[in-house]
Design a protein around this motif. Structure first.
Motif, PDB file in Angstrom:
ATOM      1  N   ALA A 133      22.364  11.760 -53.273  1.00  0.00           N
ATOM      2  CA  ALA A 133      21.467  12.925 -53.204  1.00  0.00           C
ATOM      3  C   ALA A 133      20.143  12.591 -52.517  1.00  0.00           C
ATOM      4  CB  ALA A 133      21.216  13.472 -54.612  1.00  0.00           C
ATOM      5  N   VAL A 134      19.583  11.403 -52.751  1.00  0.00           N
ATOM      6  CA  VAL A 134      18.307  11.026 -52.148  1.00  0.00           C
ATOM      7  C   VAL A 134      18.458  10.900 -50.634  1.00  0.00           C
ATOM      8  CG1 VAL A 134      16.538   9.215 -52.061  1.00  0.00           C
ATOM      9  CG2 VAL A 134      17.541   9.858 -54.250  1.00  0.00           C
ATOM     10  N   GLU A 135      19.522  10.288 -50.190  1.00  0.00           N
ATOM     11  CA  GLU A 135      19.749  10.144 -48.756  1.00  0.00           C
ATOM     12  C   GLU A 135      19.929  11.503 -48.082  1.00  0.00           C
ATOM     13  OE1 GLU A 135      22.081   6.454 -47.358  1.00  0.00           O
ATOM     14  OE2 GLU A 135      22.804   6.836 -49.402  1.00  0.00           O
ATOM     15  N   HIS A 136      20.567  12.462 -48.772  1.00  0.00           N
ATOM     16  CA  HIS A 136      20.722  13.812 -48.217  1.00  0.00           C
ATOM     17  C   HIS A 136      19.352  14.458 -47.994  1.00  0.00           C
ATOM     18  CE1 HIS A 136      24.949  14.724 -47.913  1.00  0.00           C
ATOM     19  NE2 HIS A 136      25.185  14.180 -49.109  1.00  0.00           N
ATOM     20  N   ARG A 137      18.448  14.313 -48.972  1.00  0.00           N
ATOM     21  CA  ARG A 137      17.112  14.910 -48.849  1.00  0.00           C
ATOM     22  C   ARG A 137      16.325  14.255 -47.731  1.00  0.00           C
ATOM     23  NH1 ARG A 137      15.970  14.050 -54.598  1.00  0.00           N
ATOM     24  NH2 ARG A 137      17.726  15.147 -55.454  1.00  0.00           N
ATOM     25  N   ILE A 138      16.419  12.913 -47.633  1.00  0.00           N
ATOM     26  CA  ILE A 138      15.677  12.197 -46.590  1.00  0.00           C
ATOM     27  C   ILE A 138      16.181  12.617 -45.211  1.00  0.00           C
ATOM     28  CG2 ILE A 138      15.319   9.902 -45.550  1.00  0.00           C
ATOM     29  CD1 ILE A 138      15.240   8.777 -48.396  1.00  0.00           C
ATOM     30  N   ARG A 139      17.470  12.738 -45.048  1.00  0.00           N
ATOM     31  CA  ARG A 139      18.014  13.139 -43.753  1.00  0.00           C
ATOM     32  C   ARG A 139      17.596  14.562 -43.378  1.00  0.00           C
ATOM     33  NH1 ARG A 139      23.784  10.498 -42.330  1.00  0.00           N
ATOM     34  NH2 ARG A 139      23.158   8.358 -42.713  1.00  0.00           N
ATOM     35  N   ARG A 140      17.411  15.455 -44.374  1.00  0.00           N
ATOM     36  CA  ARG A 140      17.000  16.826 -44.075  1.00  0.00           C
ATOM     37  C   ARG A 140      15.563  16.896 -43.602  1.00  0.00           C
ATOM     38  NH1 ARG A 140      19.505  19.662 -49.003  1.00  0.00           N
ATOM     39  NH2 ARG A 140      17.773  18.584 -49.906  1.00  0.00           N
ATOM     40  N   ILE A 141      14.704  16.018 -44.154  1.00  0.00           N
ATOM     41  CA  ILE A 141      13.281  16.094 -43.779  1.00  0.00           C
ATOM     42  C   ILE A 141      12.833  14.987 -42.826  1.00  0.00           C
ATOM     43  CG2 ILE A 141      12.664  17.291 -45.910  1.00  0.00           C
ATOM     44  CD1 ILE A 141      11.561  14.615 -46.952  1.00  0.00           C
ATOM     45  N   ARG A 142      13.755  14.190 -42.356  1.00  0.00           N
ATOM     46  CA  ARG A 142      13.412  13.091 -41.457  1.00  0.00           C
ATOM     47  C   ARG A 142      12.784  13.602 -40.154  1.00  0.00           C
ATOM     48  NH1 ARG A 142      18.019   8.916 -40.036  1.00  0.00           N
ATOM     49  NH2 ARG A 142      19.096  10.897 -39.966  1.00  0.00           N
ATOM     50  N   GLY A 143      13.337  14.640 -39.567  1.00  0.00           N
ATOM     51  CA  GLY A 143      12.800  15.190 -38.312  1.00  0.00           C
ATOM     52  C   GLY A 143      11.353  15.634 -38.449  1.00  0.00           C
ATOM     53  N   PRO A 144      11.048  16.483 -39.455  1.00  0.00           N
ATOM     54  CA  PRO A 144       9.639  16.897 -39.618  1.00  0.00           C
ATOM     55  C   PRO A 144       8.702  15.719 -39.900  1.00  0.00           C
ATOM     56  CG  PRO A 144      11.081  18.372 -40.831  1.00  0.00           C
ATOM     57  CD  PRO A 144      11.923  17.257 -40.312  1.00  0.00           C
ATOM     58  N   ILE A 145       9.178  14.715 -40.656  1.00  0.00           N
ATOM     59  CA  ILE A 145       8.331  13.545 -40.951  1.00  0.00           C
ATOM     60  C   ILE A 145       8.007  12.809 -39.652  1.00  0.00           C
ATOM     61  CG2 ILE A 145       8.295  11.256 -42.025  1.00  0.00           C
ATOM     62  CD1 ILE A 145       9.867  12.456 -44.356  1.00  0.00           C
ATOM     63  N   LEU A 146       8.994  12.610 -38.783  1.00  0.00           N
ATOM     64  CA  LEU A 146       8.761  11.928 -37.510  1.00  0.00           C
ATOM     65  C   LEU A 146       7.805  12.731 -36.622  1.00  0.00           C
ATOM     66  CD1 LEU A 146      12.318  10.577 -36.663  1.00  0.00           C
ATOM     67  CD2 LEU A 146      10.331   9.243 -37.323  1.00  0.00           C
ATOM     68  N   ALA A 147       7.941  14.051 -36.602  1.00  0.00           N
ATOM     69  CA  ALA A 147       7.059  14.897 -35.787  1.00  0.00           C
ATOM     70  C   ALA A 147       5.619  14.788 -36.266  1.00  0.00           C
ATOM     71  CB  ALA A 147       7.528  16.348 -35.822  1.00  0.00           C
ATOM     72  N   VAL A 148       5.407  14.864 -37.555  1.00  0.00           N
ATOM     73  CA  VAL A 148       4.049  14.758 -38.112  1.00  0.00           C
ATOM     74  C   VAL A 148       3.484  13.361 -37.856  1.00  0.00           C
ATOM     75  CG1 VAL A 148       2.719  14.751 -40.281  1.00  0.00           C
ATOM     76  CG2 VAL A 148       4.373  16.570 -39.836  1.00  0.00           C
ATOM     77  N   ALA A 149       4.306  12.327 -38.035  1.00  0.00           N
ATOM     78  CA  ALA A 149       3.834  10.950 -37.835  1.00  0.00           C
ATOM     79  C   ALA A 149       3.480  10.703 -36.381  1.00  0.00           C
ATOM     80  CB  ALA A 149       4.906   9.964 -38.298  1.00  0.00           C
ATOM     81  N   THR A 150       4.109  11.407 -35.455  1.00  0.00           N
ATOM     82  CA  THR A 150       3.807  11.236 -34.038  1.00  0.00           C
ATOM     83  C   THR A 150       2.570  12.024 -33.627  1.00  0.00           C
ATOM     84  OG1 THR A 150       6.165  10.949 -33.599  1.00  0.00           O
ATOM     85  CG2 THR A 150       4.772  11.446 -31.710  1.00  0.00           C
ATOM     86  N   VAL A 151       2.410  13.215 -34.147  1.00  0.00           N
ATOM     87  CA  VAL A 151       1.318  14.102 -33.738  1.00  0.00           C
ATOM     88  C   VAL A 151       0.020  13.807 -34.492  1.00  0.00           C
ATOM     89  CG1 VAL A 151       0.591  16.532 -33.670  1.00  0.00           C
ATOM     90  CG2 VAL A 151       2.921  15.908 -33.028  1.00  0.00           C
ATOM     91  N   ALA A 152       0.083  13.426 -35.750  1.00  0.00           N
ATOM     92  CA  ALA A 152      -1.107  13.248 -36.592  1.00  0.00           C
ATOM     93  C   ALA A 152      -2.122  12.269 -36.009  1.00  0.00           C
ATOM     94  CB  ALA A 152      -0.692  12.831 -37.991  1.00  0.00           C
ATOM     95  N   PRO A 153      -1.726  11.093 -35.502  1.00  0.00           N
ATOM     96  CA  PRO A 153      -2.745  10.188 -34.943  1.00  0.00           C
ATOM     97  C   PRO A 153      -3.478  10.806 -33.747  1.00  0.00           C
ATOM     98  CG  PRO A 153      -0.675   9.002 -35.265  1.00  0.00           C
ATOM     99  CD  PRO A 153      -0.412  10.442 -35.559  1.00  0.00           C
ATOM    100  N   TRP A 154      -2.781  11.581 -32.922  1.00  0.00           N
ATOM    101  CA  TRP A 154      -3.419  12.199 -31.771  1.00  0.00           C
ATOM    102  C   TRP A 154      -4.395  13.297 -32.214  1.00  0.00           C
ATOM    103  CZ3 TRP A 154      -3.481   9.598 -27.604  1.00  0.00           C
ATOM    104  CH2 TRP A 154      -2.421   8.742 -27.276  1.00  0.00           C
ATOM    105  N   VAL A 155      -4.036  14.002 -33.248  1.00  0.00           N
ATOM    106  CA  VAL A 155      -4.961  15.016 -33.790  1.00  0.00           C
ATOM    107  C   VAL A 155      -6.211  14.326 -34.324  1.00  0.00           C
ATOM    108  CG1 VAL A 155      -5.258  16.752 -35.618  1.00  0.00           C
ATOM    109  CG2 VAL A 155      -3.145  16.700 -34.288  1.00  0.00           C
ATOM    110  N   ALA A 156      -6.042  13.203 -35.004  1.00  0.00           N
ATOM    111  CA  ALA A 156      -7.206  12.472 -35.555  1.00  0.00           C
ATOM    112  C   ALA A 156      -8.069  11.938 -34.429  1.00  0.00           C
ATOM    113  CB  ALA A 156      -6.715  11.328 -36.446  1.00  0.00           C
ATOM    114  N   ILE A 157      -7.468  11.397 -33.379  1.00  0.00           N
ATOM    115  CA  ILE A 157      -8.239  10.873 -32.245  1.00  0.00           C
ATOM    116  C   ILE A 157      -8.993  11.995 -31.563  1.00  0.00           C
ATOM    117  CG2 ILE A 157      -8.017   9.853 -29.909  1.00  0.00           C
ATOM    118  CD1 ILE A 157      -5.673   8.187 -31.052  1.00  0.00           C
TER     119      ILE A 157
END
Length: 156
Positions: free
Chosen positions: A123-147
């Motif tokens: 069940a945990v792996e299912h949840r992680i796979r569902r939200i993995r895309g949004p997590i990667l998008a936020v992790a990529t965009v957030a540093p640029w927003v901070a800069i």
């Protein structure tokens, strides 16, 4: 100018066969020496080696198809040595030595293809796979927003 020559009677009775056989010679200390046998007969052989061998050395030689035999050196010319078997070999052994292959060929067949199935997801792996895309998008965009926010504040 005088030239002295010493004549030797050649009492070989066996026919020599021209060959090219790799073999192993062992000196009295049993250290192996690689040699090349250039001709072979029932009573002896001619070999070449870069190793210095004395006439009084008791040697043995290992030849594929014949086995290990004791021999003695009867003449030398540079790196070529004439040797005599202590006990003669027979014609069948000489023929076997010429046809023996030192490489063993084997058919190991084909290896079966093993497929590894993915283990079932919990069940945990299912949840992680569902939200993995949004997590990667936020992790990529957030540093640029901070800069950008820091640069905007500094440049004001």
């Amino acid at each position: 100018m005088a030239l002295a020559a010493k004549l030797y009677r050649d009492e070989r009775t066996a026919d020599r066969q021209a060959v090219s056989l790799d073999a192993t010679l062992r000196k009295p200390d049993q250290r192996p020496v690689d040699i090349l046998i250039e001709d072979l007969s029932a009573t002896g052989f001619r070999m070449t080696t870069n190793e210095a061998i004395s006439f009084d050395d008791a040697i043995s030689i290992g030849i594929s198809g014949i086995g290990r035999r004791d021999a003695r050196i009867v003449r030398r010319s540079g790196s070529s040595y004439g040797c005599e078997f202590v006990v003669s070999v027979d014609r069948a052994e000489i023929e076997r030595a010429q046809t023996v292959e030192t490489i063993v060929r084997a058919d190991f067949g084909t290896m079966p293809v093993v497929t590894v199935e993915d283990p079932p997801l919990d069940a945990v792996e299912h949840r992680i796979r569902r939200i993995r895309g949004p997590i990667l998008a936020v992790a990529t965009v957030a540093p640029w927003v901070a800069i950008g926010a820091v640069a905007h504040a500094v440049l004001r």
